[in-house]
Design an enzyme around this catalytic site. Structure first.
Site, PDB file in Angstrom:
ATOM      1  N   GLY A 127       0.826  -1.216   0.000  1.00 45.94           N
ATOM      2  CA  GLY A 127       0.000   0.000   0.000  1.00 45.94           C
ATOM      3  C   GLY A 127       0.855   1.258   0.000  1.00 45.94           C
ATOM      4  N   GLY A 173       6.339  -2.986   3.369  1.00 41.42           N
ATOM      5  CA  GLY A 173       6.007  -3.559   4.668  1.00 41.42           C
ATOM      6  C   GLY A 173       6.351  -5.034   4.707  1.00 41.42           C
ATOM      7  N   ASP A 186       0.908   1.204   9.661  1.00 41.98           N
ATOM      8  CA  ASP A 186       0.501   0.389  10.816  1.00 41.98           C
ATOM      9  C   ASP A 186       1.575   0.330  11.912  1.00 41.98           C
ATOM     10  OD1 ASP A 186      -1.579  -0.104   9.103  1.00 41.98           O
ATOM     11  OD2 ASP A 186      -1.101  -2.212   8.755  1.00 41.98           O
ATOM     12  N   MET A 230      -7.340   2.563  10.785  1.00 38.94           N
ATOM     13  CA  MET A 230      -6.679   1.413  10.167  1.00 38.94           C
ATOM     14  C   MET A 230      -5.701   0.802  11.163  1.00 38.94           C
ATOM     15  SD  MET A 230      -5.878   2.240   6.196  1.00 38.94           S
ATOM     16  CE  MET A 230      -7.100   1.983   4.930  1.00 38.94           C
ATOM     17  N   ARG A 275      -3.875   7.278   4.979  1.00 34.54           N
ATOM     18  CA  ARG A 275      -2.705   6.904   4.174  1.00 34.54           C
ATOM     19  C   ARG A 275      -2.371   7.940   3.125  1.00 34.54           C
ATOM     20  NH1 ARG A 275      -3.391   0.908   2.358  1.00 34.54           N
ATOM     21  NH2 ARG A 275      -3.113   1.845   0.322  1.00 34.54           N
TER      22      ARG A 275
HETATM   23  O1  F6P Z   1      -1.175  -2.075   5.969  1.00 36.64           O
HETATM   24  C1  F6P Z   1      -1.598  -0.786   5.669  1.00 36.64           C
HETATM   25  C2  F6P Z   1      -3.088  -0.716   5.525  1.00 36.64           C
HETATM   26  O2  F6P Z   1      -3.456   0.625   5.284  1.00 36.64           O
HETATM   27  C3  F6P Z   1      -3.874  -1.302   6.701  1.00 36.64           C
HETATM   28  O3  F6P Z   1      -3.916  -0.434   7.807  1.00 36.64           O
HETATM   29  C4  F6P Z   1      -5.208  -1.548   6.045  1.00 36.64           C
HETATM   30  O4  F6P Z   1      -5.909  -2.561   6.726  1.00 36.64           O
HETATM   31  C5  F6P Z   1      -4.826  -1.995   4.653  1.00 36.64           C
HETATM   32  O5  F6P Z   1      -3.522  -1.483   4.415  1.00 36.64           O
HETATM   33  C6  F6P Z   1      -5.762  -1.514   3.568  1.00 36.64           C
HETATM   34  O6  F6P Z   1      -5.317  -2.023   2.349  1.00 36.64           O
HETATM   35  P1  F6P Z   1      -5.921  -1.591   0.937  1.00 36.64           P
HETATM   36  O7  F6P Z   1      -5.372  -0.236   0.603  1.00 36.64           O
HETATM   37  O8  F6P Z   1      -5.454  -2.649   0.029  1.00 36.64           O
HETATM   38  O9  F6P Z   1      -7.414  -1.543   1.100  1.00 36.64           O
END
Ligand code: F6P
Length: 349
Positions: A10, A104, A129, A171, A276
């Site tokens: 991500g 990550g 995270d 998250m 994010r």
């Molecule tokens: O690992 C980072 C993260 O933002 C988590 O906190 C969250 O559960 C996940 O990625 C979400 O992923 P995506 O962007 O694939 O929905």
């Protein structure tokens, strides 16, 4: 020397700051730098571009990643096929002496597998995270915490004005760091984490007591938090992703259960990807720059198979092998939990 760089998994505030630091540091020592596009996918699909100082000019504070990323590309298991040979062939075609991999847990596992195939790698720990072992912080976490704190500040005014219980869901997947630090920074009255299961009865009793004393309650809940006896709140499953489960909705779940048990109205807000996105905080810009410079130093020293790490105030490194596949939940005796509990915050049961 020719060094590739990619961002995997991500996106996260600070990725561009790392790309910039690695490029400036390596080019400053006469190396060539090539950006691999869309994470490991670019190694298979043969998409890359040269990175010169002019290409990274002005990207320090930009969110996202100029190289693009991919959260469901593992060349070792690509649609059921092992494409690692194709990826290695492209690395040889480019003439890469090393690859800097920013990502990550899932990304580090893949990086480790490439190191074993003979492609020298250096890792840089990224995730909002903050759950990668071996480093006290990952970049992006501080920026996510700032978003949570601001969200709590904002919903607090509605909580006060209406005498409501306001729930903010963060998250963090299986680790509660974002909810814990964000919740503390935003003055949450209750913080619910994956590491400390809660009961709806206990949260309702706490909110009822606050109805009497204060008239309103702020709850910060991590997406991976669970009530006793309940499973994770799964929003969707992403085929091909190293971790296919996507969580979300536990805040709304809690709202529905609390409402009939309280006099006050209850509302919930899911912050999702707002945590994010956007520009990194000053802390994350500095950390990402330090990580990037240190990664370049590891490459120059030939110290491969290692991930840079923040250890106290210093940047060091650890073997990627030692962290691949492991996570870093909030330990039950963590000083932040003690401080939160000691100042009246309800934590789980
Ligand atoms: O690992 C980072 C993260 O933002 C988590 O906190 C969250 O559960 C996940 O990625 C979400 O992923 P995506 O962007 O694939 O929905």
């Amino acid at each position: 020397m020719h060094v590739g760089i990619l961002t995997g998994g991500g996106d996260c505030p600070g990725l561009n700051a790392v790309i910039r630091a690695v490029t400036l540091a390596l080019v400053g020592h006469g190396a060539r730098v090539t950006g691999i596009e869309r994470g490991f996918h670019g190694l298979i699909s043969r998409h890359s571009r040269p990175l010169a100082p002019a290409d990274v000019n002005g990207i320090l504070a930009q969110g996202g990643t100029i190289l693009g990323t991919h959260n469901a590309c593992d060349p070792f298991h690509s649609d059921g096929t092992d494409r690692s040979g194709d990826a290695m062939a492209y690395a040889h075609h480019l003439g890469l002496d090393a690859l800097v991999v920013i990502g990550g847990d899932g990304t580090m596992q893949i990086a480790h597998a490439f190191q074993r195939l003979g492609l020298p790698v250096v890792g840089v720990p990224k995730t909002i995270d903050n759950d990668l072992p071996g480093t006290d912080r990952t970049f992006g976490f501080d920026s996510a915490v700032a978003v949570v704190a601001e969200a709590l500040d904002r919903v607090a005014t509605t909580a006060r004005s209406h005498g409501r219980v306001m729930i903010v869901e963060t998250m963090g997947r299986y680790a509660g760091w974002i909810a814990l630090e964000g919740g503390m920074a935003g003055g949450a009255d209750a913080i619910l984490l994956p590491e400390l299961p809660f009961t709806v009865d206990a949260v309702a009793a706490f909110a009822r007591a606050r109805e009497a004393d204060h008239g309103w309650t702020l709850i910060c809940i991590a997406e991976g938090a669970r009530a006793d006896g309940e499973g994770l709140t799964v929003r969707e499953r992403i085929a091909g992703s190293p971790d296919p489960l996507r969580l979300g909705g536990v805040g709304a779940w809690l709202q529905q259960r609390l409402e009939p048990m309280l006099k006050s109205e209850v509302r919930s807000t899911l912050l999702g990807h707002t945590q994010r996105g956007g520009t990194p905080t000053a802390f994350d810009r500095v950390l990402a720059t330090r990580f990037g410079w240190h990664a370049a130093e590891l490459v120059r020293a030939g110290s491969f198979g290692r991930m840079v790490a923040l250890q106290g105030d210093a940047i060091g490194s650890i073997a990627i092998e030692s962290i691949a596949g492991r996570s870093r939940p909030v330990p039950p005796d963590h000083p932040l939990l003690q401080a939160a509990r000691g100042t009246g915050v309800m934590l789980g049961r």
